[in-house]
Design an enzyme around this catalytic site. Structure first.
Site, PDB file in Angstrom:
ATOM      1  CD  GLU A  49      75.481  42.913  -8.814  1.00 30.96           C
ATOM      2  OE1 GLU A  49      74.469  42.957  -8.092  1.00 30.96           O
ATOM      3  OE2 GLU A  49      76.210  41.894  -8.890  1.00 30.96           O
ATOM      4  CB  CYS A  80      77.182  44.862   0.790  1.00 34.00           C
ATOM      5  SG  CYS A  80      75.756  43.887   0.304  1.00 34.00           S
ATOM      6  CG  HIS A 174      74.990  48.420   2.632  1.00 29.36           C
ATOM      7  ND1 HIS A 174      75.821  48.741   1.574  1.00 29.36           N
ATOM      8  CD2 HIS A 174      74.264  47.378   2.234  1.00 29.36           C
ATOM      9  CE1 HIS A 174      75.596  47.920   0.573  1.00 29.36           C
ATOM     10  NE2 HIS A 174      74.646  47.071   0.946  1.00 29.36           N
ATOM     11  CD  GLU A 176      77.952  51.408   2.909  1.00 30.29           C
ATOM     12  OE1 GLU A 176      78.313  50.944   4.010  1.00 30.29           O
ATOM     13  OE2 GLU A 176      77.691  50.698   1.919  1.00 30.29           O
TER      14      GLU A 176
HETATM   15  N1  GLN Z   1      74.017  41.351  -4.291  1.00 32.41           N
HETATM   16  C1  GLN Z   1      75.071  42.291  -4.558  1.00 32.41           C
HETATM   17  C2  GLN Z   1      76.252  41.641  -5.253  1.00 32.41           C
HETATM   18  O1  GLN Z   1      76.269  40.506  -5.517  1.00 32.41           O
HETATM   19  C3  GLN Z   1      75.540  42.995  -3.317  1.00 32.41           C
HETATM   20  C4  GLN Z   1      74.457  43.900  -2.799  1.00 32.41           C
HETATM   21  C5  GLN Z   1      74.942  45.104  -2.072  1.00 32.41           C
HETATM   22  O2  GLN Z   1      76.103  45.520  -2.145  1.00 32.41           O
HETATM   23  N2  GLN Z   1      73.995  45.728  -1.407  1.00 32.41           N
HETATM   24  O3  GLN Z   1      77.210  42.303  -5.501  1.00 32.41           O
END
Ligand code: GLN
Length: 194
Positions: A49, A80, A174, A176
């Site tokens: 996040e 991400c 991702h 990973e």
């Molecule tokens: N939505 C997440 C964010 O804003 C990212 C999601 C993720 O890393 N799978 O950080």
């Protein structure tokens, strides 16, 4: 002695990144404090996040040191939320959401909306033969690529999900989480050891 790759381990799927490097036989360590930045040859910013990673980076005093290290040329790889953290500019962030920056791109958070917020597909990736397997989870999109960055991965409809800028790599998905280890291998061979 070769320095290990650091994986920023404040929040998110840093363990899965460490496991990917372990499968590849590439030395990798958790990184939580700024003074360890000089001990690593590259840095991974994991998925998770981005708002939390940003806040914790500020609290643990790594935000400015990581910005500085990236500016000075430390190779970095963000997946991400990690891509969001490496973007020079973001949209749909929370108020005053901070990033490390380094990639000359605009990244839109949570760009896939509710209905299609998680999916897996195979797609081509510049620098890797064949296709790679990509898992998207509440993923961001790269909505603008500046002159300094180049596209390394996009969806069939042209939406951009991966960019590289010199020794900086950012992707919306991702590897990973799916044992798709070739991008970690690419990061190490082509960006860290280059
Ligand atoms: N939505 C997440 C964010 O804003 C990212 C999601 C993720 O890393 N799978 O950080």
């Amino acid at each position: 002695m070769t320095k290990p790759v650091g994986v920023l381990s404040l929040q998110g799927d840093f363990r899965e990144h460490l496991q990917a490097f372990d499968r590849l036989g590439i030395p990798a360590v958790q990184l939580k404090v700024a003074k360890k930045l000089s001990d690593v040859a590259g840095l991974v910013i994991p998925g998770g996040e981005s708002t939390t990673i940003a806040k914790l980076s500020r609290i643990f005093n790594v935000l400015e040191p990581i910005r500085e290290a990236i500016r000075e040329g430390l190779p970095v790889f963000g997946t991400c939320a990690g891509l969001i953290m490496l973007a020079d500019e973001i949209t749909d962030g929370i108020e005053d959401q901070e990033t490390f920056g380094g990639l000359d791109v605009v990244v839109q958070r949570n760009a896939f909306g509710n209905q299609l917020d998680s999916f897996e597909i195979d797609l081509p990736f510049t620098g890797i033969d064949g296709t790679i397997h990509a898992a998207f989870i509440r993923a961001p999109l790269i909505t603008k690529v500046g002159a300094k960055a180049s596209v390394v991965a996009s969806l069939e409809d042209g939406r951009i999900v991966g960019v590289q800028q010199e020794r900086r790599l950012g992707i919306s998905f991702h590897p990973e989480l799916t044992d798709e280890d070739r991008i970690h291998r690419y990061f190490y061979d082509a960006l860290v050891c280059a």
